[in-house]
Motif scaffolding. Structure first.
Motif, mmCIF file in Angstrom:
data_model
loop_
_atom_site.group_PDB
_atom_site.id
_atom_site.type_symbol
_atom_site.label_atom_id
_atom_site.label_comp_id
_atom_site.label_asym_id
_atom_site.label_seq_id
_atom_site.Cartn_x
_atom_site.Cartn_y
_atom_site.Cartn_z
ATOM 1 N N PHE A 85 0.822 -1.207 0.000
ATOM 2 C CA PHE A 85 0.000 0.000 0.000
ATOM 3 C C PHE A 85 0.859 1.260 0.000
ATOM 4 N N ASP A 86 0.433 2.231 -0.810
ATOM 5 C CA ASP A 86 1.058 3.550 -0.868
ATOM 6 C C ASP A 86 -0.031 4.605 -0.866
ATOM 7 N N LEU A 87 0.297 5.780 -0.329
ATOM 8 C CA LEU A 87 -0.554 6.964 -0.462
ATOM 9 C C LEU A 87 0.085 7.893 -1.476
ATOM 10 N N ARG A 88 -0.766 8.475 -2.354
ATOM 11 C CA ARG A 88 -0.206 9.309 -3.425
ATOM 12 C C ARG A 88 -0.968 10.626 -3.522
ATOM 13 N N LEU A 89 -0.205 11.676 -3.745
ATOM 14 C CA LEU A 89 -0.749 12.985 -4.083
ATOM 15 C C LEU A 89 -0.258 13.317 -5.489
ATOM 16 N N GLU A 90 -1.196 13.640 -6.397
ATOM 17 C CA GLU A 90 -0.831 13.843 -7.805
ATOM 18 C C GLU A 90 -1.383 15.172 -8.336
ATOM 19 N N PRO A 91 -0.886 16.307 -7.850
ATOM 20 C CA PRO A 91 -1.367 17.590 -8.370
ATOM 21 C C PRO A 91 -0.945 17.794 -9.815
ATOM 22 N N GLY A 92 -1.872 18.275 -10.618
ATOM 23 C CA GLY A 92 -1.551 18.476 -12.027
ATOM 24 C C GLY A 92 -2.490 19.461 -12.694
ATOM 25 N N GLU A 107 -30.923 26.269 -34.692
ATOM 26 C CA GLU A 107 -29.535 25.995 -35.035
ATOM 27 C C GLU A 107 -28.618 27.216 -34.969
ATOM 28 N N ASP A 108 -29.164 28.397 -35.063
ATOM 29 C CA ASP A 108 -28.297 29.576 -35.044
ATOM 30 C C ASP A 108 -27.712 29.858 -33.665
ATOM 31 N N ASP A 109 -28.237 29.169 -32.600
ATOM 32 C CA ASP A 109 -27.711 29.427 -31.252
ATOM 33 C C ASP A 109 -27.762 28.169 -30.385
ATOM 34 N N ASN A 110 -27.575 26.996 -30.970
ATOM 35 C CA ASN A 110 -27.716 25.757 -30.189
ATOM 36 C C ASN A 110 -26.380 25.070 -29.899
ATOM 37 N N PHE A 111 -25.260 25.786 -30.132
ATOM 38 C CA PHE A 111 -23.936 25.189 -29.965
ATOM 39 C C PHE A 111 -23.140 25.958 -28.921
ATOM 40 N N ARG A 112 -22.492 25.223 -27.990
ATOM 41 C CA ARG A 112 -21.618 25.827 -26.993
ATOM 42 C C ARG A 112 -20.306 25.048 -26.924
ATOM 43 N N GLU A 113 -19.197 25.762 -27.047
ATOM 44 C CA GLU A 113 -17.885 25.153 -26.882
ATOM 45 C C GLU A 113 -17.435 25.348 -25.439
ATOM 46 N N VAL A 114 -17.094 24.246 -24.774
ATOM 47 C CA VAL A 114 -16.701 24.298 -23.367
ATOM 48 C C VAL A 114 -15.228 23.915 -23.258
ATOM 49 N N LYS A 115 -14.369 24.914 -23.224
ATOM 50 C CA LYS A 115 -12.935 24.694 -23.024
ATOM 51 C C LYS A 115 -12.632 24.863 -21.539
ATOM 52 N N SER A 116 -11.950 23.875 -20.972
ATOM 53 C CA SER A 116 -11.684 23.900 -19.537
ATOM 54 C C SER A 116 -10.209 23.650 -19.252
ATOM 55 N N THR A 117 -9.690 24.414 -18.292
ATOM 56 C CA THR A 117 -8.356 24.181 -17.751
ATOM 57 C C THR A 117 -8.511 23.972 -16.251
ATOM 58 N N TYR A 118 -8.191 22.763 -15.798
ATOM 59 C CA TYR A 118 -8.377 22.408 -14.390
ATOM 60 C C TYR A 118 -7.040 22.294 -13.665
ATOM 61 N N VAL A 119 -6.993 22.807 -12.451
ATOM 62 C CA VAL A 119 -5.949 22.419 -11.506
ATOM 63 C C VAL A 119 -6.534 21.255 -10.724
ATOM 64 N N HIS A 120 -6.005 20.074 -10.969
ATOM 65 C CA HIS A 120 -6.608 18.826 -10.484
ATOM 66 C C HIS A 120 -5.727 18.216 -9.398
ATOM 67 N N ILE A 121 -6.316 17.894 -8.221
ATOM 68 C CA ILE A 121 -5.531 17.402 -7.090
ATOM 69 C C ILE A 121 -6.157 16.123 -6.542
ATOM 70 N N PRO A 122 -5.651 14.964 -6.945
ATOM 71 C CA PRO A 122 -6.147 13.691 -6.408
ATOM 72 C C PRO A 122 -5.346 13.231 -5.184
ATOM 73 N N PHE A 123 -6.070 12.629 -4.230
ATOM 74 C CA PHE A 123 -5.445 11.943 -3.096
ATOM 75 C C PHE A 123 -5.847 10.478 -3.214
ATOM 76 N N LEU A 124 -4.855 9.592 -3.421
ATOM 77 C CA LEU A 124 -5.142 8.233 -3.847
ATOM 78 C C LEU A 124 -4.481 7.193 -2.947
ATOM 79 N N VAL A 125 -5.094 6.027 -2.927
ATOM 80 C CA VAL A 125 -4.496 4.851 -2.302
ATOM 81 C C VAL A 125 -4.130 3.886 -3.423
ATOM 82 N N LYS A 126 -2.890 3.445 -3.420
ATOM 83 C CA LYS A 126 -2.403 2.514 -4.440
ATOM 84 C C LYS A 126 -2.159 1.157 -3.794
ATOM 85 N N PHE A 127 -2.795 0.120 -4.355
ATOM 86 C CA PHE A 127 -2.579 -1.240 -3.881
ATOM 87 C C PHE A 127 -1.857 -2.028 -4.960
#
Length: 231
Positions: A85-92, A107-127
């Motif tokens: 078992f390990d604990l992991r922090l993986e900020p990215g 159709e003249d207004d039914n489209f949306r572009e969703v561009k996203s930039t995330y600061v993603h921080i997982p706290f994980l258990v690795k087996f």
């Protein structure tokens, strides 16, 4: 493209694993690597983000989500608990792009572009399983949070002005699997992980009857990460 990357990654992993299992190789690379209390590394990878929509009343047509390939990059901090078992922090940082089409809107207004930039921080258990020669399979799971730098949450304009808005903070649970490959100079770990948002990410329009947000009970991200880790 996603399928090609996935197939190539695990073909390479399978070939390496095959060689380790069915040959008489006894020399172990980085034999003491996993005995360290702390270890560090970085990852590069790809993602495919989607939206899951829950509706207040089921519409005539569902909102259509067009996915595209995104990019992940980040750091790893690993704390060894024991041999398994390990604990992991993986900020990215995660870059993603999704296109929404509303079939019930003109159709003249039914489209949306969703561009996203995330600061993603997982706290994980690795087996991990027991190491066999120079490879070791593992599963991983945990929770994470992200800050959407492109959310538009505080933008006073909404879809009536062509602006699609999301909440800035999101919470997830994650689960995945991979293989640690012990090479001569470093440990290389390809992995696949599913990412599933828990909270509602939609910032609703001012008009409660908006055709863009009025009938949506919850909008949440779900996605797949393919990461290549170097330690």
């Amino acid at each position: 493209m996603k399928k090609v990357i996935l197939v190539l990654t695990f073909l390479l992993g399978f070939q390496y694993t095959n060689a380790q299992l069915f040959t008489k190789e006894k020399i172990k690379n980085l034999e003491n690597f996993d005995k360290k209390r702390w270890s560090w590394g970085y990852f590069l990878g790809f993602n495919s983000y989607d939206f899951k929509f829950d509706y207040k009343e089921h519409p005539t047509n569902d909102i259509l989500v067009e996915k595209s390939l995104g990019f992940n990059v980040g750091l790893i901090g690993n704390l060894r608990l024991n041999d398994y078992f390990d604990l992991r922090l993986e900020p990215g940082v995660v870059f993603s792009n999704r296109n929404l089409t509303y079939p019930d809107i003109p159709e003249d207004d039914n489209f949306r572009e969703v561009k996203s930039t995330y600061v993603h921080i997982p706290f994980l258990v690795k087996f991990s399983t027991k190491r066999i020669n120079n490879f070791k399979p593992f599963i991983v799971g945990g929770v994470s949070t992200s800050i959407n730098l492109s959310s538009n949450e505080k933008n006073p304009d909404d879809n009536s002005a062509g602006e699609f808005r999301m909440m800035q903070s999101t919470y997830y649970y994650e689960v995945g699997f991979g293989i640690d490959l012990y090479l001569f100079f470093f440990k290389f770990s390809p992995s696949i992980r599913g990412v599933f948002a828990i909270n509602d990410e939609l910032k609703r329009d001012v008009d409660p009857n908006s055709p863009y947000t009025g009938n949506i009970d919850q909008m949440s991200t779900r996605g797949i990460f393919i990461n290549f880790t170097f330690q």
